[in-house]
Design a protein around this motif. Structure first.
Motif, mmCIF file in Angstrom:
data_model
loop_
_atom_site.group_PDB
_atom_site.id
_atom_site.type_symbol
_atom_site.label_atom_id
_atom_site.label_comp_id
_atom_site.label_asym_id
_atom_site.label_seq_id
_atom_site.Cartn_x
_atom_site.Cartn_y
_atom_site.Cartn_z
ATOM 1 N N SER A 189 33.818 -78.489 17.711
ATOM 2 C CA SER A 189 34.010 -79.126 16.388
ATOM 3 C C SER A 189 33.219 -77.921 15.827
ATOM 4 O O SER A 189 33.819 -77.855 14.370
ATOM 5 N N VAL A 190 32.250 -77.253 15.903
ATOM 6 C CA VAL A 190 31.622 -76.351 15.057
ATOM 7 C C VAL A 190 32.657 -75.158 14.891
ATOM 8 O O VAL A 190 32.781 -74.565 13.796
ATOM 9 N N GLY A 191 33.139 -74.695 16.067
ATOM 10 C CA GLY A 191 34.295 -73.540 15.966
ATOM 11 C C GLY A 191 35.320 -73.929 15.013
ATOM 12 O O GLY A 191 35.650 -73.237 14.273
ATOM 13 N N VAL A 192 35.948 -75.382 15.165
ATOM 14 C CA VAL A 192 37.238 -75.567 14.424
ATOM 15 C C VAL A 192 36.699 -75.807 12.918
ATOM 16 O O VAL A 192 37.703 -75.556 11.959
ATOM 17 N N TRP A 193 35.594 -76.426 12.781
ATOM 18 C CA TRP A 193 35.300 -76.856 11.299
ATOM 19 C C TRP A 193 35.130 -75.411 10.555
ATOM 20 O O TRP A 193 35.551 -75.264 9.413
ATOM 21 N N ASN A 194 34.476 -74.301 11.419
ATOM 22 C CA ASN A 194 34.209 -73.190 10.606
ATOM 23 C C ASN A 194 35.606 -72.089 10.794
ATOM 24 O O ASN A 194 35.383 -70.977 10.465
ATOM 25 N N GLU A 195 36.565 -72.483 11.313
ATOM 26 C CA GLU A 195 37.352 -71.417 11.720
ATOM 27 C C GLU A 195 38.134 -71.026 10.322
ATOM 28 O O GLU A 195 38.589 -71.825 9.650
ATOM 29 N N THR A 208 41.921 -75.902 5.115
ATOM 30 C CA THR A 208 40.614 -76.485 5.439
ATOM 31 C C THR A 208 39.476 -75.948 4.971
ATOM 32 O O THR A 208 39.498 -75.033 4.015
ATOM 33 N N ILE A 209 38.180 -76.018 5.323
ATOM 34 C CA ILE A 209 37.065 -75.596 4.642
ATOM 35 C C ILE A 209 37.023 -74.081 4.488
ATOM 36 O O ILE A 209 36.770 -73.876 3.254
ATOM 37 N N ALA A 210 36.941 -73.522 5.600
ATOM 38 C CA ALA A 210 36.709 -71.967 5.346
ATOM 39 C C ALA A 210 37.534 -71.362 4.423
ATOM 40 O O ALA A 210 37.414 -70.585 3.629
ATOM 41 N N PRO A 211 39.113 -71.420 4.633
ATOM 42 C CA PRO A 211 40.088 -70.668 3.317
ATOM 43 C C PRO A 211 39.690 -71.090 2.234
ATOM 44 O O PRO A 211 39.972 -70.535 1.397
ATOM 45 N N ARG A 212 39.494 -72.540 2.194
ATOM 46 C CA ARG A 212 39.360 -72.883 0.458
ATOM 47 C C ARG A 212 38.030 -72.525 -0.109
ATOM 48 O O ARG A 212 37.946 -72.299 -1.097
ATOM 49 N N LEU A 240 38.406 -83.343 4.113
ATOM 50 C CA LEU A 240 39.227 -84.335 4.717
ATOM 51 C C LEU A 240 40.425 -83.447 5.670
ATOM 52 O O LEU A 240 40.460 -83.972 6.848
ATOM 53 N N ASN A 241 40.933 -82.409 5.266
ATOM 54 C CA ASN A 241 41.662 -81.733 6.148
ATOM 55 C C ASN A 241 41.113 -81.245 7.121
ATOM 56 O O ASN A 241 41.651 -81.164 8.497
ATOM 57 N N SER A 242 39.876 -80.660 7.343
ATOM 58 C CA SER A 242 39.166 -80.167 8.345
ATOM 59 C C SER A 242 38.776 -81.225 9.335
ATOM 60 O O SER A 242 38.373 -80.953 10.500
ATOM 61 N N ALA A 243 38.389 -82.512 8.726
ATOM 62 C CA ALA A 243 37.920 -83.611 9.662
ATOM 63 C C ALA A 243 39.135 -84.052 10.305
ATOM 64 O O ALA A 243 38.994 -84.274 11.803
ATOM 65 N N ILE A 244 40.203 -84.061 9.816
ATOM 66 C CA ILE A 244 41.498 -84.433 10.689
ATOM 67 C C ILE A 244 41.833 -83.414 11.794
ATOM 68 O O ILE A 244 42.179 -83.665 12.952
ATOM 69 N N VAL A 245 41.557 -81.975 11.440
ATOM 70 C CA VAL A 245 42.166 -81.048 12.407
ATOM 71 C C VAL A 245 40.865 -81.034 13.475
ATOM 72 O O VAL A 245 41.297 -80.949 14.637
ATOM 73 N N THR A 246 39.625 -81.115 12.964
ATOM 74 C CA THR A 246 38.444 -81.057 13.904
ATOM 75 C C THR A 246 38.401 -82.244 14.838
ATOM 76 O O THR A 246 38.369 -82.185 16.025
ATOM 77 N N LEU A 247 39.008 -83.597 14.378
ATOM 78 C CA LEU A 247 38.703 -84.573 15.297
ATOM 79 C C LEU A 247 39.880 -84.681 16.234
ATOM 80 O O LEU A 247 39.525 -84.864 17.585
ATOM 81 N N PHE A 248 41.143 -84.470 15.756
ATOM 82 C CA PHE A 248 42.186 -84.362 16.988
ATOM 83 C C PHE A 248 41.917 -83.301 17.845
ATOM 84 O O PHE A 248 42.314 -83.142 19.093
ATOM 85 N N THR A 249 41.669 -82.078 17.551
ATOM 86 C CA THR A 249 41.446 -80.870 18.391
ATOM 87 C C THR A 249 40.128 -81.206 19.453
ATOM 88 O O THR A 249 40.517 -80.725 20.671
ATOM 89 N N THR A 250 39.128 -81.896 18.891
ATOM 90 C CA THR A 250 38.274 -81.960 19.906
ATOM 91 C C THR A 250 38.580 -82.865 20.860
ATOM 92 O O THR A 250 38.014 -82.626 22.332
ATOM 93 N N VAL A 251 39.290 -84.115 20.432
ATOM 94 C CA VAL A 251 39.633 -85.096 21.468
ATOM 95 C C VAL A 251 40.603 -84.537 22.495
ATOM 96 O O VAL A 251 40.480 -84.492 23.726
#
Length: 291
Positions: free
Chosen positions: A219-225, A240-244, A87-98
Protein backbone atom coordinates in the motif's frame (compact mmCIF):
# COMPACT_ATOMS: atom_id res chain seq x y z
CA UNK A 1 39.11 -13.94 54.16
CA UNK A 2 40.09 -14.88 50.61
CA UNK A 3 36.56 -16.02 49.93
CA UNK A 4 35.12 -12.65 50.95
CA UNK A 5 37.70 -10.87 48.79
CA UNK A 6 36.76 -13.00 45.79
CA UNK A 7 33.07 -12.31 46.38
CA UNK A 8 33.72 -8.56 46.61
CA UNK A 9 35.76 -8.67 43.41
CA UNK A 10 32.98 -10.60 41.65
CA UNK A 11 30.45 -8.03 42.84
CA UNK A 12 32.67 -5.26 41.52
CA UNK A 13 32.96 -6.95 38.14
CA UNK A 14 29.18 -7.41 38.05
CA UNK A 15 28.56 -3.73 38.85
CA UNK A 16 31.05 -2.64 36.18
CA UNK A 17 29.40 -4.97 33.68
CA UNK A 18 25.98 -3.56 34.46
CA UNK A 19 27.25 0.00 34.05
CA UNK A 20 28.83 -0.92 30.72
CA UNK A 21 25.59 -2.48 29.48
CA UNK A 22 23.62 0.55 30.68
CA UNK A 23 25.93 2.91 28.83
CA UNK A 24 25.64 0.75 25.74
CA UNK A 25 21.84 0.85 25.94
CA UNK A 26 21.87 4.62 26.30
CA UNK A 27 24.17 4.94 23.29
CA UNK A 28 21.79 2.80 21.22
CA UNK A 29 18.80 4.84 22.35
CA UNK A 30 20.61 8.08 21.50
CA UNK A 31 21.44 6.82 18.01
CA UNK A 32 17.82 5.77 17.46
CA UNK A 33 16.54 9.15 18.62
CA UNK A 34 18.94 10.98 16.28
CA UNK A 35 17.91 8.71 13.40
CA UNK A 36 14.20 9.35 14.07
CA UNK A 37 14.77 13.10 14.22
CA UNK A 38 16.58 13.01 10.89
CA UNK A 39 13.67 11.09 9.35
CA UNK A 40 11.19 13.65 10.68
CA UNK A 41 13.02 16.66 9.27
CA UNK A 42 11.16 16.65 5.89
CA UNK A 43 7.78 16.47 7.65
CA UNK A 44 8.75 19.32 9.95
CA UNK A 45 9.87 21.43 7.00
CA UNK A 46 6.57 20.72 5.22
CA UNK A 47 4.60 21.72 8.32
CA UNK A 48 6.58 24.94 8.67
CA UNK A 49 6.15 25.81 5.00
CA UNK A 50 2.43 24.99 4.87
CA UNK A 51 1.69 27.50 7.64
CA UNK A 52 3.34 30.44 5.85
CA UNK A 53 1.66 32.90 3.48
CA UNK A 54 2.62 32.85 -0.20
CA UNK A 55 4.81 35.96 0.07
CA UNK A 56 6.87 34.60 2.98
CA UNK A 57 10.09 33.08 1.61
CA UNK A 58 11.97 33.04 4.93
CA UNK A 59 13.84 29.98 6.09
CA UNK A 60 12.44 29.89 9.61
CA UNK A 61 11.96 26.43 11.15
CA UNK A 62 9.20 27.44 13.57
CA UNK A 63 5.59 26.94 12.40
CA UNK A 64 3.22 29.86 12.73
CA UNK A 65 0.64 28.17 14.92
CA UNK A 66 -0.80 31.54 15.95
CA UNK A 67 -1.29 32.56 12.31
CA UNK A 68 -1.80 29.38 10.28
CA UNK A 69 -2.61 30.02 6.64
CA UNK A 70 -5.54 27.64 6.27
CA UNK A 71 -5.98 28.96 2.74
CA UNK A 72 -3.00 26.83 1.71
CA UNK A 73 -4.92 23.68 2.59
CA UNK A 74 -8.17 24.86 1.01
CA UNK A 75 -6.35 25.85 -2.20
CA UNK A 76 -4.66 22.46 -2.29
CA UNK A 77 -8.06 20.78 -2.08
CA UNK A 78 -10.00 23.02 -4.47
CA UNK A 79 -7.35 23.97 -7.03
CA UNK A 80 -5.06 20.99 -6.73
CA UNK A 81 -7.75 18.32 -6.89
CA UNK A 82 -6.14 16.50 -3.99
CA UNK A 83 -9.29 14.67 -2.92
CA UNK A 84 -9.88 13.34 -6.44
CA UNK A 85 -6.28 12.15 -6.59
CA UNK A 86 -6.64 10.54 -3.17
CA UNK A 87 -9.77 8.73 -4.34
CA UNK A 88 -7.93 7.44 -7.40
CA UNK A 89 -5.00 6.33 -5.26
CA UNK A 90 -7.34 4.67 -2.77
CA UNK A 91 -9.04 2.64 -5.54
CA UNK A 92 -5.74 1.60 -7.12
CA UNK A 93 -4.10 0.85 -3.76
CA UNK A 94 -7.05 -1.18 -2.44
CA UNK A 95 -7.46 -3.47 -5.44
CA UNK A 96 -3.70 -3.84 -5.97
CA UNK A 97 -3.11 -4.76 -2.33
CA UNK A 98 -5.92 -7.32 -2.30
CA UNK A 99 -4.67 -8.95 -5.50
CA UNK A 100 -1.06 -8.98 -4.30
CA UNK A 101 -2.03 -10.63 -0.99
CA UNK A 102 -4.29 -13.28 -2.51
CA UNK A 103 -2.11 -14.15 -5.49
CA UNK A 104 1.10 -13.95 -3.47
CA UNK A 105 -0.16 -16.30 -0.76
CA UNK A 106 -1.65 -18.73 -3.29
CA UNK A 107 1.58 -18.84 -5.30
CA UNK A 108 3.83 -19.15 -2.24
CA UNK A 109 1.95 -22.09 -0.71
CA UNK A 110 2.96 -24.79 -3.24
CA UNK A 111 6.47 -23.31 -3.53
CA UNK A 112 6.94 -23.63 0.24
CA UNK A 113 5.36 -27.05 0.65
CA UNK A 114 6.83 -28.89 -2.35
CA UNK A 115 10.61 -28.55 -2.54
CA UNK A 116 10.98 -29.95 -6.06
CA UNK A 117 13.61 -28.93 -8.56
CA UNK A 118 11.02 -27.09 -10.63
CA UNK A 119 9.72 -25.15 -7.64
CA UNK A 120 13.25 -24.18 -6.64
CA UNK A 121 13.82 -22.92 -10.17
CA UNK A 122 10.60 -20.88 -9.99
CA UNK A 123 11.66 -19.43 -6.63
CA UNK A 124 15.00 -18.40 -8.10
CA UNK A 125 13.17 -16.76 -11.00
CA UNK A 126 10.99 -14.81 -8.58
CA UNK A 127 14.09 -13.57 -6.76
CA UNK A 128 15.56 -12.53 -10.11
CA UNK A 129 12.41 -10.58 -10.95
CA UNK A 130 12.87 -8.56 -7.76
CA UNK A 131 16.15 -7.25 -9.21
CA UNK A 132 14.60 -5.91 -12.42
CA UNK A 133 13.44 -2.26 -12.28
CA UNK A 134 9.92 -1.70 -13.55
CA UNK A 135 11.00 1.23 -15.71
CA UNK A 136 13.32 -1.02 -17.72
CA UNK A 137 10.27 -2.48 -19.51
CA UNK A 138 8.33 0.78 -19.75
CA UNK A 139 8.42 1.09 -23.56
CA UNK A 140 7.02 -2.38 -24.42
CA UNK A 141 4.66 -2.19 -21.45
CA UNK A 142 3.22 1.14 -22.55
CA UNK A 143 2.89 -0.07 -26.14
CA UNK A 144 1.03 -3.17 -24.98
CA UNK A 145 -1.35 -1.18 -22.76
CA UNK A 146 -2.11 1.20 -25.60
CA UNK A 147 -3.07 -1.74 -27.81
CA UNK A 148 -5.44 -3.23 -25.23
CA UNK A 149 -6.82 0.13 -24.02
CA UNK A 150 -5.26 0.02 -20.57
CA UNK A 151 -3.85 3.56 -20.52
CA UNK A 152 -5.78 6.05 -18.34
CA UNK A 153 -7.80 3.25 -16.76
CA UNK A 154 -7.95 1.79 -13.29
CA UNK A 155 -7.62 -1.83 -14.36
CA UNK A 156 -4.53 -1.14 -16.49
CA UNK A 157 -2.48 0.46 -13.74
CA UNK A 158 -3.79 -2.04 -11.17
CA UNK A 159 -2.56 -5.00 -13.24
CA UNK A 160 0.82 -3.40 -13.81
CA UNK A 161 1.36 -2.53 -10.14
CA UNK A 162 0.13 -5.95 -9.05
CA UNK A 163 2.66 -7.67 -11.30
CA UNK A 164 5.49 -5.43 -10.08
CA UNK A 165 4.70 -6.09 -6.38
CA UNK A 166 4.05 -9.83 -6.61
CA UNK A 167 7.68 -11.10 -6.43
CA UNK A 168 8.35 -9.56 -3.01
CA UNK A 169 4.95 -10.72 -1.77
CA UNK A 170 5.61 -14.30 -2.84
CA UNK A 171 9.05 -14.22 -1.23
CA UNK A 172 7.66 -13.06 2.14
CA UNK A 173 4.74 -15.50 2.12
CA UNK A 174 7.00 -18.40 1.15
CA UNK A 175 9.38 -17.71 4.04
CA UNK A 176 6.48 -17.52 6.50
CA UNK A 177 4.70 -20.66 5.26
CA UNK A 178 7.92 -22.65 5.66
CA UNK A 179 7.78 -21.90 9.40
CA UNK A 180 4.27 -23.41 9.65
CA UNK A 181 4.43 -27.14 10.52
CA UNK A 182 3.36 -29.41 7.63
CA UNK A 183 1.46 -31.49 10.17
CA UNK A 184 -1.35 -28.92 9.94
CA UNK A 185 -1.77 -29.75 6.25
CA UNK A 186 -1.63 -33.48 6.96
CA UNK A 187 -4.26 -33.23 9.70
CA UNK A 188 -6.60 -31.36 7.38
CA UNK A 189 -6.14 -33.88 4.57
CA UNK A 190 -6.74 -36.76 6.99
CA UNK A 191 -10.11 -35.17 7.79
CA UNK A 192 -10.97 -35.25 4.10
CA UNK A 193 -10.01 -31.71 3.00
CA UNK A 194 -8.29 -31.13 -0.31
CA UNK A 195 -5.37 -28.79 -0.94
CA UNK A 196 -7.58 -25.78 -1.67
CA UNK A 197 -9.58 -26.27 1.51
CA UNK A 198 -6.42 -26.73 3.57
CA UNK A 199 -4.97 -23.52 2.18
CA UNK A 200 -8.03 -21.30 2.52
CA UNK A 201 -9.33 -22.64 5.84
CA UNK A 202 -6.16 -23.67 7.70
CA UNK A 203 -3.11 -21.92 6.27
CA UNK A 204 -4.53 -18.57 5.18
CA UNK A 205 -5.81 -17.59 8.67
CA UNK A 206 -2.31 -18.18 10.05
CA UNK A 207 -0.78 -15.67 7.63
CA UNK A 208 -2.05 -12.56 9.41
CA UNK A 209 1.38 -11.21 10.54
CA UNK A 210 3.03 -11.52 7.15
CA UNK A 211 -0.16 -10.32 5.44
CA UNK A 212 0.02 -7.13 7.50
CA UNK A 213 3.61 -6.70 6.33
CA UNK A 214 2.63 -7.21 2.70
CA UNK A 215 -0.33 -4.85 3.09
CA UNK A 216 1.84 -2.06 4.49
CA UNK A 217 4.69 -2.48 2.01
CA UNK A 218 2.37 -2.78 -1.00
CA UNK A 219 0.00 0.00 0.00
CA UNK A 220 2.82 2.43 0.78
CA UNK A 221 4.59 1.59 -2.47
CA UNK A 222 1.44 1.91 -4.59
CA UNK A 223 0.24 5.05 -2.80
CA UNK A 224 3.58 6.80 -3.39
CA UNK A 225 4.23 5.31 -6.84
CA UNK A 226 5.19 8.00 -9.33
CA UNK A 227 7.25 6.68 -12.24
CA UNK A 228 4.79 4.24 -13.82
CA UNK A 229 1.67 6.20 -12.89
CA UNK A 230 2.96 9.38 -14.52
CA UNK A 231 3.15 7.54 -17.87
CA UNK A 232 0.09 5.30 -17.58
CA UNK A 233 -2.27 7.94 -16.12
CA UNK A 234 -1.90 11.11 -18.17
CA UNK A 235 -5.52 12.22 -17.79
CA UNK A 236 -5.76 14.72 -14.93
CA UNK A 237 -9.00 13.21 -13.64
CA UNK A 238 -7.33 9.78 -13.41
CA UNK A 239 -4.04 10.82 -11.85
CA UNK A 240 -3.04 9.35 -8.51
CA UNK A 241 -1.42 11.17 -5.61
CA UNK A 242 2.24 11.39 -6.65
CA UNK A 243 1.77 12.60 -10.26
CA UNK A 244 -0.98 15.00 -9.24
CA UNK A 245 1.03 16.58 -6.42
CA UNK A 246 4.09 16.85 -8.66
CA UNK A 247 2.17 18.60 -11.44
CA UNK A 248 0.37 20.86 -8.95
CA UNK A 249 3.65 21.75 -7.24
CA UNK A 250 5.33 22.59 -10.55
CA UNK A 251 2.39 24.82 -11.48
CA UNK A 252 2.61 26.62 -8.10
CA UNK A 253 6.37 26.79 -7.67
CA UNK A 254 6.08 30.39 -6.48
CA UNK A 255 3.70 29.35 -3.67
CA UNK A 256 5.54 26.70 -1.70
CA UNK A 257 2.97 26.72 1.10
CA UNK A 258 0.22 25.30 -1.13
CA UNK A 259 2.51 22.55 -2.41
CA UNK A 260 3.60 21.63 1.12
CA UNK A 261 -0.03 21.55 2.27
CA UNK A 262 -0.95 19.21 -0.59
CA UNK A 263 1.94 16.90 0.28
CA UNK A 264 0.90 16.76 3.96
CA UNK A 265 -2.73 15.97 3.12
CA UNK A 266 -1.69 13.15 0.79
CA UNK A 267 0.75 11.63 3.30
CA UNK A 268 -1.74 11.54 6.18
CA UNK A 269 -3.76 8.39 5.23
CA UNK A 270 -0.74 6.15 4.75
CA UNK A 271 0.82 7.36 8.02
CA UNK A 272 -2.39 6.49 9.89
CA UNK A 273 -2.42 3.03 8.26
CA UNK A 274 1.13 2.35 9.38
CA UNK A 275 0.43 3.46 12.95
CA UNK A 276 -2.42 0.95 13.19
CA UNK A 277 -0.49 -1.96 11.61
CA UNK A 278 3.07 -1.33 12.79
CA UNK A 279 2.99 -4.17 15.36
CA UNK A 280 1.96 -6.70 12.73
CA UNK A 281 4.50 -5.21 10.33
CA UNK A 282 7.39 -5.98 12.67
CA UNK A 283 6.08 -9.49 13.38
CA UNK A 284 5.75 -10.23 9.68
CA UNK A 285 9.23 -8.98 8.84
CA UNK A 286 10.93 -11.35 11.31
CA UNK A 287 8.51 -14.25 10.75
CA UNK A 288 10.07 -17.23 9.04
CA UNK A 289 13.65 -16.07 9.72
CA UNK A 290 14.06 -18.50 12.64
CA UNK A 291 12.41 -21.90 12.87
Amino acid sequence: MSTSKNAAAADGVTIVGRKTRTRGHWAIYLCLIVFCLIQLVPFWLAICQSTKPSDDMSATLIPRFNDIQWSNFTDAITQGGVFRAMLNSAIVTLFTTVLVCLLGAAAAYPLARRQTRGNKLVSSGILALMMIPSLSILVPLYSFLVQIGGVNSYWGVILVLTASNLPLSIFLYQAFIKSIPPSIDEAGMVDGANRFTVFFRLILPLLKPVTATVVIMTSVGVWNEYALSSYLLTDQSMQTIAPRVASFFSANSSNLGVGAAAALICALPIVILYLFLQRYFIEGMVAGSVK
